[in-house]
Design a protein around this motif. Structure first.
Motif, PDB file in Angstrom:
ATOM      1  N   ILE A 190       0.813  -1.220   0.000  1.00 42.82           N
ATOM      2  CA  ILE A 190       0.000   0.000   0.000  1.00 42.82           C
ATOM      3  C   ILE A 190       0.848   1.273   0.000  1.00 42.82           C
ATOM      4  O   ILE A 190       0.321   2.368   0.073  1.00 42.82           O
ATOM      5  N   GLU A 191       2.177   1.132  -0.109  1.00 37.42           N
ATOM      6  CA  GLU A 191       3.002   2.334  -0.135  1.00 37.42           C
ATOM      7  C   GLU A 191       2.762   3.115  -1.432  1.00 37.42           C
ATOM      8  O   GLU A 191       2.335   2.561  -2.445  1.00 37.42           O
ATOM      9  N   ALA A 240      -1.717 -10.192   7.760  1.00 32.07           N
ATOM     10  CA  ALA A 240      -2.460 -10.315   9.015  1.00 32.07           C
ATOM     11  C   ALA A 240      -2.901  -8.955   9.550  1.00 32.07           C
ATOM     12  O   ALA A 240      -3.957  -8.844  10.181  1.00 32.07           O
ATOM     13  N   ASP A 241      -2.109  -7.918   9.271  1.00 37.52           N
ATOM     14  CA  ASP A 241      -2.459  -6.605   9.827  1.00 37.52           C
ATOM     15  C   ASP A 241      -3.619  -5.932   9.084  1.00 37.52           C
ATOM     16  O   ASP A 241      -4.020  -4.819   9.430  1.00 37.52           O
ATOM     17  N   ARG A 242      -4.203  -6.621   8.099  1.00 42.38           N
ATOM     18  CA  ARG A 242      -5.350  -6.066   7.391  1.00 42.38           C
ATOM     19  C   ARG A 242      -6.646  -6.815   7.720  1.00 42.38           C
ATOM     20  O   ARG A 242      -7.667  -6.624   7.058  1.00 42.38           O
ATOM     21  N   ILE A 243      -6.602  -7.622   8.758  1.00 45.23           N
ATOM     22  CA  ILE A 243      -7.762  -8.445   9.080  1.00 45.23           C
ATOM     23  C   ILE A 243      -8.978  -7.586   9.449  1.00 45.23           C
ATOM     24  O   ILE A 243     -10.111  -7.925   9.094  1.00 45.23           O
ATOM     25  N   THR A 244      -8.769  -6.463  10.129  1.00 43.57           N
ATOM     26  CA  THR A 244      -9.899  -5.594  10.477  1.00 43.57           C
ATOM     27  C   THR A 244     -10.575  -5.069   9.217  1.00 43.57           C
ATOM     28  O   THR A 244     -11.813  -5.050   9.122  1.00 43.57           O
ATOM     29  N   GLN A 245      -9.789  -4.644   8.233  1.00 40.79           N
ATOM     30  CA  GLN A 245     -10.349  -4.160   6.976  1.00 40.79           C
ATOM     31  C   GLN A 245     -11.108  -5.273   6.238  1.00 40.79           C
ATOM     32  O   GLN A 245     -12.154  -5.025   5.636  1.00 40.79           O
ATOM     33  N   ILE A 246     -10.576  -6.471   6.289  1.00 42.36           N
ATOM     34  CA  ILE A 246     -11.224  -7.596   5.604  1.00 42.36           C
ATOM     35  C   ILE A 246     -12.588  -7.899   6.222  1.00 42.36           C
ATOM     36  O   ILE A 246     -13.598  -8.029   5.522  1.00 42.36           O
ATOM     37  N   ILE A 247     -12.621  -8.010   7.546  1.00 40.70           N
ATOM     38  CA  ILE A 247     -13.881  -8.321   8.226  1.00 40.70           C
ATOM     39  C   ILE A 247     -14.888  -7.187   8.039  1.00 40.70           C
ATOM     40  O   ILE A 247     -16.085  -7.424   7.798  1.00 40.70           O
ATOM     41  N   THR A 248     -14.413  -5.945   8.117  1.00 39.26           N
ATOM     42  CA  THR A 248     -15.302  -4.795   7.914  1.00 39.26           C
ATOM     43  C   THR A 248     -15.921  -4.830   6.519  1.00 39.26           C
ATOM     44  O   THR A 248     -17.118  -4.569   6.347  1.00 39.26           O
ATOM     45  N   ALA A 249     -15.112  -5.168   5.524  1.00 42.44           N
ATOM     46  CA  ALA A 249     -15.616  -5.244   4.148  1.00 42.44           C
ATOM     47  C   ALA A 249     -16.648  -6.358   4.002  1.00 42.44           C
ATOM     48  O   ALA A 249     -17.692  -6.185   3.363  1.00 42.44           O
ATOM     49  N   LEU A 250     -16.377  -7.507   4.610  1.00 44.81           N
ATOM     50  CA  LEU A 250     -17.308  -8.637   4.513  1.00 44.81           C
ATOM     51  C   LEU A 250     -18.640  -8.351   5.203  1.00 44.81           C
ATOM     52  O   LEU A 250     -19.684  -8.866   4.796  1.00 44.81           O
ATOM     53  N   LYS A 251     -18.604  -7.539   6.237  1.00 38.46           N
ATOM     54  CA  LYS A 251     -19.808  -7.259   7.025  1.00 38.46           C
ATOM     55  C   LYS A 251     -20.466  -5.922   6.672  1.00 38.46           C
ATOM     56  O   LYS A 251     -21.411  -5.501   7.345  1.00 38.46           O
ATOM     57  N   SER A 252     -19.996  -5.247   5.638  1.00 35.93           N
ATOM     58  CA  SER A 252     -20.535  -3.930   5.318  1.00 35.93           C
ATOM     59  C   SER A 252     -21.978  -4.026   4.828  1.00 35.93           C
ATOM     60  O   SER A 252     -22.437  -5.070   4.352  1.00 35.93           O
ATOM     61  N   GLU A 253     -22.704  -2.924   4.923  1.00 35.49           N
ATOM     62  CA  GLU A 253     -24.141  -2.907   4.635  1.00 35.49           C
ATOM     63  C   GLU A 253     -24.470  -3.215   3.181  1.00 35.49           C
ATOM     64  O   GLU A 253     -25.555  -3.707   2.877  1.00 35.49           O
ATOM     65  N   ASP A 254     -23.544  -2.925   2.269  1.00 35.83           N
ATOM     66  CA  ASP A 254     -23.823  -3.159   0.855  1.00 35.83           C
ATOM     67  C   ASP A 254     -23.449  -4.571   0.401  1.00 35.83           C
ATOM     68  O   ASP A 254     -23.490  -4.877  -0.793  1.00 35.83           O
ATOM     69  N   MET A 255     -23.123  -5.439   1.356  1.00 31.34           N
ATOM     70  CA  MET A 255     -22.774  -6.827   1.042  1.00 31.34           C
ATOM     71  C   MET A 255     -23.966  -7.742   1.331  1.00 31.34           C
ATOM     72  O   MET A 255     -24.817  -7.431   2.171  1.00 31.34           O
ATOM     73  N   GLU A 257       6.983 -15.909  16.513  1.00 32.77           N
ATOM     74  CA  GLU A 257       6.629 -14.647  15.883  1.00 32.77           C
ATOM     75  C   GLU A 257       5.118 -14.508  15.743  1.00 32.77           C
ATOM     76  O   GLU A 257       4.385 -15.486  15.776  1.00 32.77           O
ATOM     77  N   GLY A 258       4.668 -13.270  15.585  1.00 36.05           N
ATOM     78  CA  GLY A 258       3.255 -13.053  15.303  1.00 36.05           C
ATOM     79  C   GLY A 258       2.920 -13.487  13.883  1.00 36.05           C
ATOM     80  O   GLY A 258       3.804 -13.612  13.027  1.00 36.05           O
ATOM     81  N   ALA A 259       1.658 -13.704  13.630  1.00 40.38           N
ATOM     82  CA  ALA A 259       1.221 -14.111  12.300  1.00 40.38           C
ATOM     83  C   ALA A 259       1.474 -12.983  11.301  1.00 40.38           C
ATOM     84  O   ALA A 259       1.178 -11.824  11.575  1.00 40.38           O
ATOM     85  N   LYS A 260       2.021 -13.344  10.139  1.00 42.98           N
ATOM     86  CA  LYS A 260       2.241 -12.366   9.071  1.00 42.98           C
ATOM     87  C   LYS A 260       1.180 -12.458   7.981  1.00 42.98           C
ATOM     88  O   LYS A 260       0.984 -11.523   7.222  1.00 42.98           O
ATOM     89  N   ARG A 261       0.531 -13.588   7.890  1.00 45.59           N
ATOM     90  CA  ARG A 261      -0.526 -13.786   6.910  1.00 45.59           C
ATOM     91  C   ARG A 261      -1.750 -14.381   7.596  1.00 45.59           C
ATOM     92  O   ARG A 261      -1.644 -15.022   8.650  1.00 45.59           O
ATOM     93  N   VAL A 262      -2.898 -14.169   6.985  1.00 43.23           N
ATOM     94  CA  VAL A 262      -4.120 -14.855   7.405  1.00 43.23           C
ATOM     95  C   VAL A 262      -4.829 -15.372   6.159  1.00 43.23           C
ATOM     96  O   VAL A 262      -4.800 -14.735   5.101  1.00 43.23           O
ATOM     97  N   ILE A 263      -5.438 -16.528   6.298  1.00 44.39           N
ATOM     98  CA  ILE A 263      -6.376 -17.007   5.297  1.00 44.39           C
ATOM     99  C   ILE A 263      -7.766 -16.824   5.886  1.00 44.39           C
ATOM    100  O   ILE A 263      -8.013 -17.210   7.031  1.00 44.39           O
ATOM    101  N   VAL A 264      -8.653 -16.204   5.115  1.00 39.73           N
ATOM    102  CA  VAL A 264     -10.004 -15.917   5.578  1.00 39.73           C
ATOM    103  C   VAL A 264     -10.999 -16.688   4.713  1.00 39.73           C
ATOM    104  O   VAL A 264     -10.965 -16.596   3.483  1.00 39.73           O
TER     105      VAL A 264
END
Length: 243
Positions: A122-123, A166-181, A198-205
């Motif tokens: 995203i840079e 992994a640090d984008r999980i909040t954005q992913i869940i928000t998108a999945l639960k948004s009102e237009d979905m 180490e902390g998780a670097k990736r997530v599978i959703v």
């Protein structure tokens, strides 16, 4: 016509992948992990959004021969590689050059599984190689749009699967639960750890369309330990087992 390529082995040589040597996206372990997450069967029709050179779909086909795969790719150059790889790996499917936000010949709700590995850089700094830049950096198509238009093509009770940072999980869940979905439930989050310390670097959703089932965080997968690749990672990366 593809040129200036390498031929790389995936899944212990079960998949031979032609990839651009230095002018385009080259697949990583993320692709193999995503393929392992698509627990499909030969009777289903599945869709990959942003296929690149086609490695995810080729890996799925190696595990589930005969499954019908449609792959969408916005860049003609990468689509050429994907078509070539589909042919060489005997994939039952097609590669379509299109923007997922536009009509590419299918109606909504056409697929049992829809899966993707969206660009996640995203840079603001643009890569001078345009093909690689489009493949790797989030640009005019936002993560929310990737999710919205991917879910559109999932059948009712079908599954959407994606891998991301992994640090984008909040954005992913928000998108999945948004009102237009549409109604989305049974969301499962699978953390991927490079090492146990180490902390998780990736997530599978995983998300099921039309479901009201509560969401779940699954036990994570550790890829490496003090001896190298873990047994579970070896089963996925070399043997092609499903998650």
């Amino acid at each position: 016509m593809i040129e200036n390529y390498t031929i790389d082995d995936f899944l212990g040589g079960k998949v031979k992948l032609y990839q651009p040597r230095d002018d385009g996206y080259r697949a990583t372990s993320d692709s193999v992990l995503l393929a392992a997450a698509v627990n499909t069967n030969p009777n289903q029709c599945i869709l990959e959004v942003g296929t690149g050179s086609g490695v995810v779909s080729c890996c799925i086909n190696a595990r589930v021969p005969g499954v019908r795969i449609t792959a969408v790719e916005i860049q003609e150059k990468m689509a050429e590689y994907a078509r070539y790889n589909f042919e060489k790996n005997k994939v039952n499917g097609e590669v379509i050059v299109s923007d997922i936000r536009k009509n590419f010949g299918y109606t909504g709700g056409s697929f049992d599984f829809v899966y993707c590995n969206p660009p996640f850089m995203i840079e603001d700094q643009i890569c001078p190689n345009n093909v690689r830049d489009i493949s790797r950096r989030e640009s005019d198509c936002s993560l929310k749009e990737w999710i919205k238009y991917s879910v559109k093509y999932v059948k009712n009770n079908g599954i959407f699967v994606m891998i991301n940072k992994a640090d984008r999980i909040t954005q992913i869940i928000t998108a999945l639960k948004s009102e237009d979905m549409p109604l989305i439930g049974d969301i499962k989050i699978l953390p991927i750890y490079t090492k146990a310390q180490e902390g998780a670097k990736r997530v599978i959703v995983f998300a099921r369309k039309g479901s009201k089932t509560p969401d779940t965080i699954l036990p994570g997968i550790i890829l490496n330990d003090e001896n190298g690749r873990t047994k579970k990672a070896e089963e996925i990366m070399r043997m092609g087992q499903a998650l």
